[in-house]
Design an enzyme around this catalytic site. Structure first.
Site, PDB file in Angstrom:
ATOM      1  CD  GLU A 232      -2.895  -1.138   2.370  1.00  0.00           C
ATOM      2  OE1 GLU A 232      -4.072  -1.375   2.102  1.00  0.00           O
ATOM      3  OE2 GLU A 232      -2.500  -0.859   3.525  1.00  0.00           O
TER       4      GLU A 232
ATOM      5  CG  ASP B 171      -7.434  -5.337   5.370  1.00  0.00           C
ATOM      6  OD1 ASP B 171      -6.823  -5.594   6.426  1.00  0.00           O
ATOM      7  OD2 ASP B 171      -7.652  -4.169   4.981  1.00  0.00           O
TER       8      ASP B 171
ATOM      9  CD  GLU C 131      -9.733  -1.474   8.240  1.00  0.00           C
ATOM     10  OE1 GLU C 131      -8.845  -2.059   8.920  1.00  0.00           O
ATOM     11  OE2 GLU C 131      -9.522  -1.042   7.091  1.00  0.00           O
TER      12      GLU C 131
END
Lengths: 714, 714
Positions: free
Chosen positions: A306, A380, A408
């Site tokens: 990323e 993820d 998240e």
């Protein structure tokens, strides 16, 4: 009469406290120590008449003694005195250096951090021994004994030994130096970097104590998306001030290191891990870090992922990068935690397969003080993922397990989702390499001595630490299951609920039931049947299965669900990306075929037509609709179960949790509406008979915007 | 005996509380209500035997009754019952609708918010009457009575009336929607926008109560550098949830409005205030706001300043812009607070003169429900500024006074600087227009009925609200001096210190002495003799007098101090920019001449040679050095005074304040070293004999960087 006057005076003092000073705001976490029943108090007093130790006490031993005295005082209403004499009913803190005569123990079995709790007769007196090889072991043992006392264990027949199965039990804070927190939903970072090192306040010690109470022994202070500044002298001094506060509680400081720091801070032209100047820079930096913190834990690194810099920028491998840092840390006993969460822009293949492709060939190439830190699943932190295919596939490399405590993708801190069941599912998954993920992570399957579990923290400045009361359970569960990956999610929930809410069995069990189903409810309301990454872009809040215009293909929900007229799901079977082949043969065989793939992972591995017949007898389309409906029903049910607990739980926290559950009920409907609306636009199928249509049309859901959603970081 | 057992049981309960539950962490602010001395308790009980009111109670009256009962219970150790009967020793809450027979009061004098406190004999019984025309007045009166009780006032001879002199007493939060706070040094924004409106928690009510206790009656929730999103329906619902919590405490919600919102939210092509569509958009928006919050206060606007949009973008005046919003709010009784803090890129003149130049000619052009909100000084919240020349110069316009409570330029929350003295200095300054700034602001000088004082809040998520214990005093002082601008800084400090730290006279007085000199110490360590804006760029932290390379000339410290071989200071006299002429003749005359300018403002108005002879007999250079030395000495002295208070103040807060004072001592030396080093490089003069040289060379100070300094906002 004089005594009565004294009591009078003391009571007046107590009543004179401002109302609300004892507000049940959740700040005390699971360390509330509320008074036991009268019988319980009597029983506890009988086995805790004094706290006996060998003194002079280290800060760690002091913490253990203080905890026992404070705990017993609060639970039993009488504070046991501290002493050296082996009085009947004493709590004896014993180490090999201070072992009362007559104590028989296999000290070696307790290791460096383990402890024994044993009720025994010594020198003619019935006493309770908390024994360990180190003061830290005594501290852990003291918390364990208090836990047992609260669980109503038979303290007169105690004979237990506990040794952590995993060596490094770490929180990972994704906290930025400006106090924003990436994926933080509990306010700002608790690290007030600006005021450190001068101002340390009480909260840092409270944090360390809470971690020690559940066996967490290290904490990475800063975000894996690291700033080089965290390694400058001013920030090392700040970290060192925290380390000083944490040290008595056995909590070591680790830092995330930015791979390009030699360029940014050192003025070098390269960060090439094979460049001698770069290696020298890191060695000098490590020396500097250890001067500030002699017991520094090590570096956590996110590299070539990323957009983060890494060794591949110089044509080197992850092993080259990790080993360079390992070389710098090794003289000091430090460890490198090198993350396997990588995916590169250039790679057009199945993102789920990239970490395996990059790391598995490097097995055996890492220095001995490197842990490769692997997320629980290959994407993820989704509500559900299959275990990561690297587990078991790198027998010559210590693999750490990275879990996400902060939610998240599971409703932030406004949804109730107990993650113990998720952790358990991962840990108990059979890798097909001869053992479970737990056995890989604790090193027993492949003979690793360096072992680690990391949890991405959900802690912030909110008074209740975690953003909501129930999110504390996930911090708790991580710590307890890192200590012992074989603990069941239910047992951990029982411990937590009894300490946090109510030791009354019926209330506790009702809370545990609610927790045990909660993660499945979230998975059903968001991503049933193995769907994943349908969340809003960037902030990952709310449903956005329609998004198809992000820069990277694998940032788009449509990349993951691939819903169209022909069906839905990501084909990772041999007819598709075949990343299922990354699993060991017994597992790969099972998951390569939709008929033998568990329904909960079906669309993770397979693209199937809408009329595919599910084990339930329903079509895939009808099953998908039913799952969303089940999710909403389960969330509603959680609300009802909680409402029934009114009166069993203090009014403040009861009302607060009820308010959060109301949010969750609203958002469950939103998820259902948006996803059914969107998938119906793909399938062009009618809703099964009797199914309630979404509250709004698809355009409504698509138009929702959340410009200031939390957790984006600074 | 049975009674004794009850006490025993109660005491056991009290002792069973976990240690630390009563931690002195500052969260209770000045509302700690710690037990009085035995004599004080007896006296208080005698005058508070019951709380009598007319019920059924409004939420505001309920808050007043609860406060009295809670306060007396905590201070005197006995909670007075609530009742309707006029028993001897009662505290009677009286309004015109519920006035006990025989009560003689000039109700009209009390206005809408004022109150009377009177000990009197009614119906043959000695009682205390708290009287007001409204329940809000009763709430204010209740807080005032509790304040008097804690100050040791003779409660048996009470006869006081208090009516606020300023109508709008507002906090201005520079809080962003992402929870960052511009110029915030106490953690994140207390507004958890994300969880609103569903989750409101206890802190919002605590905030409203604290504000009510000092008479603050309105709060602007969001930053003057506003986002248009704050006016969208979701954010109005969030603001409305806060308004619901605040309402019982008489605290009205205001919002900062972004001038270009009609373009950004409404899709209009212009925000021209004379455009009918724009006016219609604002009218509709105001209607929407008032549907959500029927008692909404109004809009605060920063326009055409530091890049914010405004009416000048369309060739219109500030009056055009303000009046358009005023028109939209007027039907609902709302107010526009239009800030005079403007400076435009294009203007190359003296920044100190720009607000006057733009606004003074508009006097009389503003709608009746517009307040022009003027900062205390013409630059920007410096440690010392002359009062703003607009005060007194716009007789036909209501001028509000904007003070900064948060210490952007006075050491953030790590320095102790009591701002009561700064507020007092401004309020008591003679404008030369026939009265003081206070008389302009309270409307008496020029017959204004709409009056306002605003304080830029220093409140955040930190447990102690303000970042440090002593910063609470500035919130307190703002509220008290907005209620009564004639209160002395010393009297306010006495009230605050007695309630917050110790009612013991000697301790209280020592704390007050320390506070009273603290702002001067900061002015001396940073910007003595009228110097200003020497702070670091952007974050405004620490000394940076050398900065000369920022985009705008008037962002550079060198622009303000103009130090060179020939001398130092900004010539605003007739030989320079002549902005001194913006003041009324008597003031302008005084300040135009260095001989009659107070030394504290000397270099604000004059550029003088280094060998200029000061009233002290020293040269300007020697005086400058002496001031920096005096500042350091004063800060050291504060540390010593505080150390001497050990034992007089609880250990927790004593240690915390000591740690902050140590930071301040360190930073005072840093300021002195950096400024002397730099100014010496300009003057090329040696340090006077006996003066200690700076600890480091100038290059050291120049090299310091603070990349994550707080308060930059999002």
């Amino acid at each position: 009469m004089r005594m009565c006057r004294l009591w009078l005076w003391l009571t007046a003092l107590a009543l004179a406290m401002p109302l609300g000073a004892r507000a049940e705001d959740g700040h005390e976490l699971w360390l509330r120590y509320r008074p036991l029943s009268a019988a319980g108090q009597a029983g506890l007093r009988a086995v805790a008449r004094a706290v006996v130790h060998g003194g002079p006490a280290s800060p760690t031993l002091r913490a253990a003694v203080a905890e026992l005295r404070r705990g017993v005082a609060a639970l039993a209403g009488r504070e046991p005195p501290e002493g050296r004499r082996l009085v009947p009913g004493a709590l004896v803190l014993a180490t090999p250096e201070f072992a009362p005569a007559g104590l028989q123990l296999r000290w070696r079995d307790l290791g460096r951090e383990g402890y024994a709790l044993r009720r025994t007769r010594l020198q003619g007196r019935e006493v309770t021994v908390i024994a360990a090889n180190t003061d830290l072991g005594l501290l852990y043992g003291s918390f364990a004994w208090l836990r047992a006392a609260q669980a109503g264990a038979e303290l007169r027949r105690l004979d237990a030994t506990s040794v952590p199965k995993v060596g490094l039990r770490l929180l990972n804070h994704w906290d930025n130096l400006d106090r924003s927190v990436e994926r933080g939903y509990a306010g700002a970072s608790i690290w007030d970097w600006w005021k450190l090192p001068d101002i340390t306040g009480p909260r840092y010690a409270e944090y360390a104590r809470a971690n020690a109470s559940i066996g967490i022994n290290g904490t990475v202070l800063n975000n894996v998306n690291a700033k080089a500044e965290s390694l400058t002298a001013p920030f090392l001094a700040k970290a060192a001030a925290l380390a000083d506060v944490f040290r008595p509680y056995g909590l070591k400081v680790f830092l995330s290191a930015r791979f390009s720091a030699p360029v940014e801070l050192g003025g070098l032209k390269t960060a090439d891990p094979l460049d001698p100047a770069v290696r020298a820079w890191w060695r000098a930096k490590a020396d500097e870090v250890y001067r500030a913190m002699p017991d520094f834990g090590g570096f956590l690194v996110k590299a070539n992922s990323e957009g983060q810099p890494g060794p591949q920028d110089y044509g080197r491998t992850h092993a080259d990068g990790a080993n360079m840092l390992a070389e710098a840390l090794a003289p000091h006993g430090g460890v490198v935690l090198w993350r396997a969460f990588v995916y590169a822009h250039e790679n057009a293949g199945d993102r789920a397969g990239q970490a395996y492709a990059e790391f598995q060939p490097l097995d055996g190439r890492f220095a001995p003080n490197v842990v490769v830190q692997v997320k629980n699943g290959p994407i993820d932190f989704q509500p559900r993922e299959p275990f990561h295919p690297l587990f078991g596939a790198m027998p010559r490399t210590p693999l750490g397990l990275e879990l996400q405590i902060t939610k998240e993708y599971l409703g932030f801190s406004t949804h109730l989702a107990y993650l113990g069941t998720l952790f358990e599912e991962v840990l108990r998954a059979d890798t097909g390499h001869g053992g479970t993920v737990a056995r890989v992570v604790d090193g027993r399957l492949q003979g690793q001595r360096l072992t680690a579990m990391a949890g991405v923290a959900n802690i912030g400045t909110d008074r209740n630490w975690c953003g909501s009361q129930f999110d504390q359970a996930n911090w708790y569960a991580f710590g307890r299951m890192a200590w012992d990956p074989d603990l069941s999610a239910r047992a951990v929930a029982e411990e937590w609920a009894a300490q946090t809410f109510s030791a009354r069995r019926a209330a506790r069990d009702a809370i545990v039931e609610l927790m045990m189903g909660s993660r499945e409810a979230v998975a059903d309301t968001m991503t049933p049947l193995g769907l994943h990454h349908l969340m809003g872009s960037g902030h990952h809040y709310g449903p956005a299965p329609w998004v198809d215009d992000l820069e990277r293909p694998d940032w788009n929900p449509v990349y993951y669900h691939r819903a169209g007229r022909d069906g839905i799901g990501f084909d990772r079977s041999p007819t598709g990306s075949n990343t299922v082949a990354q699993y060991a043969a017994p597992v790969a065989r099972l998951w390569a075929d939709p008929r033998t793939t568990p329904p909960a992972l079906l669309l993770w591995f397979h693209h199937l037509p809408w009329d595919y017949r599910m084990p339930s007898g329903r079509t895939l389309w009808a099953e998908l609709v039913a799952r969303y409906d089940a999710g909403v029903a389960a969330v509603d049910d959680m609300g009802r179960r909680w409402a029934a607990l009114r009166g069993e739980v203090d009014g403040e926290r009861h009302a607060e949790v009820a308010a959060y559950l109301a949010v969750q009920a609203k958002e469950a409907r939103w998820w259902r509406g948006a996803c059914l609306g969107y998938f119906q636009s793909a399938s062009s199928l009618p809703l099964p008979p009797g199914v309630r249509p979404p509250e709004h049309d698809l355009a409504f859901y698509k138009a929702l915007r959340f410009p200031f959603a939390p957790g984006r970081g600074g």
